[in-house]
Write a protein that holds these residues in place. Structure first.
Motif, PDB file in Angstrom:
ATOM      1  N   VAL A 195       1.068  -1.225  -0.005  1.00 35.74           N
ATOM      2  CA  VAL A 195      -0.194  -0.034   0.079  1.00 35.74           C
ATOM      3  C   VAL A 195       0.859   1.184   0.076  1.00 35.74           C
ATOM      4  CG1 VAL A 195      -1.637   1.286   1.232  1.00 35.74           C
ATOM      5  CG2 VAL A 195      -1.889  -1.101   1.083  1.00 35.74           C
ATOM      6  N   ALA A 196       2.078   1.255   0.611  1.00 32.24           N
ATOM      7  CA  ALA A 196       2.773   2.553   0.698  1.00 32.24           C
ATOM      8  C   ALA A 196       3.526   2.599  -0.610  1.00 32.24           C
ATOM      9  CB  ALA A 196       3.998   1.988   1.900  1.00 32.24           C
ATOM     10  N   ASP A 197       3.547   1.724  -1.635  1.00 27.29           N
ATOM     11  CA  ASP A 197       4.373   1.791  -2.860  1.00 27.29           C
ATOM     12  C   ASP A 197       3.148   2.540  -3.772  1.00 27.29           C
ATOM     13  OD1 ASP A 197       6.149   1.520  -4.940  1.00 27.29           O
ATOM     14  OD2 ASP A 197       5.989  -0.738  -5.166  1.00 27.29           O
ATOM     15  N   ILE A 198       3.116   3.937  -3.415  1.00 24.52           N
ATOM     16  CA  ILE A 198       2.248   4.652  -4.175  1.00 24.52           C
ATOM     17  C   ILE A 198       2.448   4.851  -5.803  1.00 24.52           C
ATOM     18  CG2 ILE A 198       1.388   7.078  -4.423  1.00 24.52           C
ATOM     19  CD1 ILE A 198       2.137   7.020  -1.135  1.00 24.52           C
ATOM     20  N   GLU A 199       3.671   4.920  -6.057  1.00 26.35           N
ATOM     21  CA  GLU A 199       4.087   5.050  -7.423  1.00 26.35           C
ATOM     22  C   GLU A 199       3.501   3.632  -8.258  1.00 26.35           C
ATOM     23  OE1 GLU A 199       7.735   8.168  -7.392  1.00 26.35           O
ATOM     24  OE2 GLU A 199       7.935   6.220  -6.495  1.00 26.35           O
ATOM     25  N   ARG A 200       3.328   2.691  -7.806  1.00 28.37           N
ATOM     26  CA  ARG A 200       2.848   1.591  -8.638  1.00 28.37           C
ATOM     27  C   ARG A 200       1.573   1.554  -8.793  1.00 28.37           C
ATOM     28  NH1 ARG A 200       7.366  -0.789 -10.819  1.00 28.37           N
ATOM     29  NH2 ARG A 200       8.633  -2.141  -9.526  1.00 28.37           N
ATOM     30  N   TYR A 201       0.838   2.266  -8.052  1.00 27.08           N
ATOM     31  CA  TYR A 201      -0.711   2.208  -8.142  1.00 27.08           C
ATOM     32  C   TYR A 201      -1.459   2.345  -9.580  1.00 27.08           C
ATOM     33  CZ  TYR A 201      -1.481   3.012  -3.119  1.00 27.08           C
ATOM     34  OH  TYR A 201      -1.534   3.356  -1.793  1.00 27.08           O
ATOM     35  N   PRO A 202      -0.660   2.905 -10.576  1.00 29.54           N
ATOM     36  CA  PRO A 202      -1.259   2.650 -11.980  1.00 29.54           C
ATOM     37  C   PRO A 202      -1.291   1.390 -12.662  1.00 29.54           C
ATOM     38  CG  PRO A 202       0.009   4.767 -11.668  1.00 29.54           C
ATOM     39  CD  PRO A 202       0.269   4.011 -10.490  1.00 29.54           C
ATOM     40  N   GLU A 203      -0.463   0.694 -12.102  1.00 30.99           N
ATOM     41  CA  GLU A 203      -0.092  -1.044 -12.525  1.00 30.99           C
ATOM     42  C   GLU A 203      -1.057  -1.622 -12.211  1.00 30.99           C
ATOM     43  OE1 GLU A 203       3.714  -2.294 -11.448  1.00 30.99           O
ATOM     44  OE2 GLU A 203       4.817  -0.310 -12.085  1.00 30.99           O
ATOM     45  N   PHE A 204      -2.087  -1.420 -11.331  1.00 34.58           N
ATOM     46  CA  PHE A 204      -3.020  -2.511 -10.937  1.00 34.58           C
ATOM     47  C   PHE A 204      -4.330  -1.703 -10.266  1.00 34.58           C
ATOM     48  CE2 PHE A 204      -0.409  -1.468  -6.681  1.00 34.58           C
ATOM     49  CZ  PHE A 204      -1.595  -1.235  -6.100  1.00 34.58           C
ATOM     50  N   LEU A 205      -4.322  -0.587 -10.081  1.00 35.43           N
ATOM     51  CA  LEU A 205      -5.591  -0.002  -9.404  1.00 35.43           C
ATOM     52  C   LEU A 205      -6.688   0.689 -10.321  1.00 35.43           C
ATOM     53  CD1 LEU A 205      -6.573   0.579  -6.466  1.00 35.43           C
ATOM     54  CD2 LEU A 205      -5.457   2.946  -6.485  1.00 35.43           C
ATOM     55  N   PRO A 206      -7.645   0.129 -10.255  1.00 33.63           N
ATOM     56  CA  PRO A 206      -8.661   0.625 -11.329  1.00 33.63           C
ATOM     57  C   PRO A 206      -8.696   2.274 -11.333  1.00 33.63           C
ATOM     58  CG  PRO A 206      -9.549  -1.129  -9.956  1.00 33.63           C
ATOM     59  CD  PRO A 206      -8.328  -0.813  -9.388  1.00 33.63           C
ATOM     60  N   TRP A 207      -8.763   2.640 -12.494  1.00 36.57           N
ATOM     61  CA  TRP A 207      -9.152   4.245 -12.672  1.00 36.57           C
ATOM     62  C   TRP A 207      -7.978   5.090 -12.465  1.00 36.57           C
ATOM     63  CZ3 TRP A 207     -12.916   1.679  -9.530  1.00 36.57           C
ATOM     64  CH2 TRP A 207     -14.014   0.931 -10.411  1.00 36.57           C
ATOM     65  N   CYS A 208      -6.781   4.678 -11.840  1.00 39.13           N
ATOM     66  CA  CYS A 208      -5.560   5.346 -11.251  1.00 39.13           C
ATOM     67  C   CYS A 208      -4.671   5.274 -12.446  1.00 39.13           C
ATOM     68  CB  CYS A 208      -4.886   4.646 -10.349  1.00 39.13           C
ATOM     69  SG  CYS A 208      -3.568   5.565  -9.602  1.00 39.13           S
ATOM     70  N   VAL A 209      -4.779   6.514 -13.350  1.00 36.03           N
ATOM     71  CA  VAL A 209      -3.810   6.464 -14.518  1.00 36.03           C
ATOM     72  C   VAL A 209      -2.423   7.383 -14.161  1.00 36.03           C
ATOM     73  CG1 VAL A 209      -6.007   6.344 -16.035  1.00 36.03           C
ATOM     74  CG2 VAL A 209      -5.256   8.690 -15.125  1.00 36.03           C
ATOM     75  N   GLY A 210      -2.357   7.678 -13.020  1.00 37.41           N
ATOM     76  CA  GLY A 210      -1.072   8.393 -12.684  1.00 37.41           C
ATOM     77  C   GLY A 210      -0.699   8.584 -11.495  1.00 37.41           C
ATOM     78  N   ALA A 211       0.422   8.324 -10.857  1.00 32.19           N
ATOM     79  CA  ALA A 211       0.948   8.778  -9.670  1.00 32.19           C
ATOM     80  C   ALA A 211       2.147   9.269  -9.526  1.00 32.19           C
ATOM     81  CB  ALA A 211       0.760   7.375  -8.659  1.00 32.19           C
ATOM     82  N   ARG A 212       2.393  10.233  -8.758  1.00 28.72           N
ATOM     83  CA  ARG A 212       3.684  10.873  -8.536  1.00 28.72           C
ATOM     84  C   ARG A 212       3.884  11.332  -7.190  1.00 28.72           C
ATOM     85  NH1 ARG A 212       3.517  16.264 -11.264  1.00 28.72           N
ATOM     86  NH2 ARG A 212       3.072  16.968  -9.099  1.00 28.72           N
ATOM     87  N   ILE A 213       4.869  11.315  -6.513  1.00 30.17           N
ATOM     88  CA  ILE A 213       5.377  11.408  -5.052  1.00 30.17           C
ATOM     89  C   ILE A 213       5.918  12.962  -5.182  1.00 30.17           C
ATOM     90  CG2 ILE A 213       6.898  11.285  -3.182  1.00 30.17           C
ATOM     91  CD1 ILE A 213       4.840   8.908  -3.729  1.00 30.17           C
TER      92      ILE A 213
END
Length: 158
Positions: free
Chosen positions: A21-39
């Motif tokens: 869950v803490a690996d936020i930058e990986r969310y677009p790889e598997f989370l529905p509707w998440c198209v981008g993540a940036r720290i």
């Protein structure tokens, strides 16, 4: 404003769940509707991150502040974007054969149109997102991590 609270027992350790869950930058790889993540910033156990959510023609980016309390708690609060507010937590409790996930989310869009759209599908969307995290854990940590008793600990939706 819709809220969702759920407790679920799974066959993964609290540490594994926390790291995933803490690996936020990986969310677009598997989370529905998440198209981008940036720290945006990281200071000790506090992370400020942007998530871009997209569904059909709607794309919105919001900024949140994430407090990581290793190994068992993650708290998320709203900073900026299309929301009026956001509160979210993950708590990972040791349990025989794995862990219990305690997940809570409460948010509201500024826009009445977006509130109306999400209101119709909110609980199903949250269930899909929680399921995506669980599927991601199986990919990362092995198929032996199938749920021990999905939802057996109760789910409350408001």
């Amino acid at each position: 404003m819709p809220t969702h609270h759920e407790r679920r027992q799974v066959a993964f350790t609290p540490e594994q769940l926390f790291d995933m869950v803490a690996d936020i930058e990986r969310y677009p790889e598997f989370l529905p509707w998440c198209v981008g993540a940036r720290i945006d910033s990281r200071q000790g156990d506090v992370v400020v991150a942007d998530l871009m959510i997209g569904f059909k023609l709607v794309r919105e980016t919001f900024t949140s502040r994430i407090v990581l309390e290793r190994p068992d708690k993650i708290h998320v609060t709203y900073v900026n974007g299309p929301l009026r507010n956001l509160r979210n937590h993950w708590v990972f409790e040791p349990a025989p054969g794995g862990a219990v996930i305690d997940f809570f989310v409460d948010f509201e869009f500024h826009s009445r149109i977006l509130r109306a759209l999400i209101g119709v599908v909110f609980h199903e969307a949250i269930r899909r997102m929680v399921g995506a995290f669980e599927a991601r854990a199986r990919v990362l940590y092995g198929a032996g991590g199938a749920p021990l008793a999905a939802n057996s600990l109760g789910r409350r939706e408001v």
